[in-house]
Write an enzyme that holds these catalytic residues in place. Structure first.
Site, short mmCIF file in Angstrom:
data_model
loop_
_atom_site.label_atom_id
_atom_site.label_comp_id
_atom_site.label_asym_id
_atom_site.label_seq_id
_atom_site.Cartn_x
_atom_site.Cartn_y
_atom_site.Cartn_z
NE ARG A 27 2.23 -20.86 17.38
CZ ARG A 27 1.21 -19.82 16.55
NH1 ARG A 27 1.46 -20.38 15.20
NH2 ARG A 27 0.56 -19.05 17.50
CE1 TYR A 78 -5.37 -22.82 12.97
CE2 TYR A 78 -3.86 -24.26 11.64
CZ TYR A 78 -4.05 -23.04 11.89
OH TYR A 78 -4.04 -21.30 11.59
N GLY A 99 -4.41 -10.75 18.67
CA GLY A 99 -4.09 -12.05 18.79
C GLY A 99 -2.50 -10.97 18.28
CG ASN A 157 -12.64 -15.88 21.41
OD1 ASN A 157 -12.04 -15.58 21.29
ND2 ASN A 157 -12.74 -16.90 21.22
CG ASP A 198 -16.87 -16.87 19.62
OD1 ASP A 198 -16.46 -17.56 18.54
OD2 ASP A 198 -16.15 -18.06 20.53
CE LYS A 216 -6.72 -20.63 10.34
NZ LYS A 216 -7.20 -19.37 10.00
N1 UDP Z 1 8.52 -28.41 18.23
C1 UDP Z 1 10.14 -28.21 19.08
N2 UDP Z 1 9.90 -28.33 20.32
C2 UDP Z 1 9.18 -27.44 21.03
C3 UDP Z 1 7.64 -26.67 20.00
C4 UDP Z 1 7.77 -27.37 19.20
O1 UDP Z 1 10.63 -29.40 18.23
O2 UDP Z 1 9.12 -26.86 22.29
C5 UDP Z 1 8.46 -28.98 16.64
C6 UDP Z 1 7.59 -29.32 16.19
O3 UDP Z 1 7.03 -30.61 16.48
C7 UDP Z 1 7.03 -29.04 15.10
C8 UDP Z 1 8.60 -27.42 14.91
O4 UDP Z 1 8.75 -27.90 15.70
O5 UDP Z 1 7.63 -30.07 14.24
C9 UDP Z 1 7.33 -26.30 14.83
O6 UDP Z 1 5.93 -26.68 16.48
P1 UDP Z 1 5.24 -25.23 16.29
O7 UDP Z 1 4.01 -25.81 16.88
O8 UDP Z 1 6.00 -23.52 16.09
O9 UDP Z 1 4.31 -24.94 14.77
P2 UDP Z 1 3.48 -26.35 13.73
O10 UDP Z 1 4.09 -27.78 14.04
O11 UDP Z 1 2.13 -25.60 13.37
O12 UDP Z 1 4.39 -25.78 12.27
#
Ligand code: UDP
Length: 330
Positions: A196, A155, A15, A37, A61, A159
């Protein structure tokens, strides 16, 4: 490092963070068995590991009983890192049951291996155990505010259960353990399709697409560059400490998603528009690690500033997306 047994097992080693960790340990002369996996791994991440001296890949896995290729080497394994689990909300929500079982059954399978091997066990836990925190910044003592019935629960609760199992093994003397709570991490070799925020925004900027902010962009995160994160991993694993407390590792520089989007536009010179999309359910409002424990126990703090890390990551994505374009055109 004074290890009695030379082999390190890394679950999830293909990963994003896992492949950086494999490379770091191989570079220090360790023998590494990677079990993965390939559910969310970028094939090129495995590609840059395969063929390196000391590297063995086992496709499996961890929810299933561990394969012979791993158990047969139990006597040689001195360190077990568990990084195996999709970590991006859209990806871990595709099969929530599997996400939960990866953290519970998978972690237990690896803990059993560590017990049998007499190996030190490392759990990659997460700031998500704090949920949508009412306490800011988050210290390890904070017990979190997590919705156990929502779409992130597979998740977050997975965790939390993995931490419970890990500390139970430690308490009952079955394994020596280390537990890290990872805050948002970014860097080269993330998948462009990860979903993300850093990968989305950089790839959108590079491709001239709209940059998507979910919600109004006032929610905050604190982003840690991957080399700093991996350094925290190794320091924690190798520290001769009582491992019965989790340790936050992350960069305490906090910014809103609007500020991140503005920074991405500035840095890339993109002509993209910034557009607003619905905020996902249970999206945490703010997040920033208190890293006092990591500083005191591990003498660790992040070194790579956001602008430098984003620039490195931008260059990597630009090359990666360019390569994909060239393959499509051929
Ligand atoms: N987010 C965003 N635009 C995107 C993807 C995510 O504004 O294209 C926002 C999401 O709603 C969150 C923050 O960015 O508030 C971080 O999201 P990410 O999925 O990266 O990580 P996590 O929520 O798990 O911290």
């Amino acid at each position: 490092m004074g290890r009695s047994k030379p082999v390190t097992l890394i679950a999830g080693g293909a990963g994003f963070i896992g492949s950086h960790l494999c490379l770091r340990l191989l570079g220090e002369g360790h023998e590494v068995i990677c079990i993965d996996n390939l559910q969310t791994a970028l094939p090129s991440n495995l590609g840059r590991l395969k063929g390196r001296p000391g590297f063995t890949f086992v496709e499996a896995d961890i929810v299933q009983p561990l394969p012979e290729a791993v158990t047969a080497r139990a006597g040689e394994i001195g360190r077990v890192y568990n990084l195996a689990c999709p970590a991006s909300p859209p990806l871990y929500q595709i099969d929530p049951e599997h996400t939960m079982l990866t953290n519970v059954v998978g972690t237990n399978n690896l803990l059993r291996l560590a017990e049998k091997s007499g190996a030190r066990f490392f759990l990659a836990s997460t700031s998500e155990v704090y949920g949508d925190p009412e306490v800011h910044p988050q210290q390890e003592e904070y017990r979190g505010w997590v919705n156990c019935t929502g779409p992130r629960a597979c998740y977050d609760e997975g965790k939390r259960a993995a931490e419970t199992l890990t500390f139970d093994y430690a308490r009952t003397g079955r394994a020596e353990v280390r537990v890290i709570r990872i805050f948002n991490t970014y860097g080269p070799h993330m998948s462009p399709d990860d979903g993300r925020v850093v990968s989305n925004m950089l790839c959108q900027a590079i491709q001239g697409d709209d940059i998507t902010i979910y919600g109004d962009g006032t929610q905050t995160r604190s982003f840690c560059y991957v080399s700093d994160m991996v350094d925290g991993f190794v320091r924690l694993m190798e520290a001769e400490i009582d491992g019965t407390e989790p340790v936050n590792i992350g960069n305490p520089v906090e910014l809103s998603m609007q500020e991140l989007a503005d920074e991405v536009v500035r840095l890339t010179g993109a002509r993209s528009r910034i557009v607003y999309r619905p905020l996902p359910i249970d999206d945490p409002r703010r997040r920033r690690p208190d890293i006092a424990r990591a500083k005191a126990l591990l003498d660790w703090e992040p070194r790579v500033p956001l602008r430098e890390g984003l620039t490195q990551t931008y260059h990597w994505f630009a090359e990666e997306l360019g390569r994909a374009e060239r393959v499509k055109a051929a």
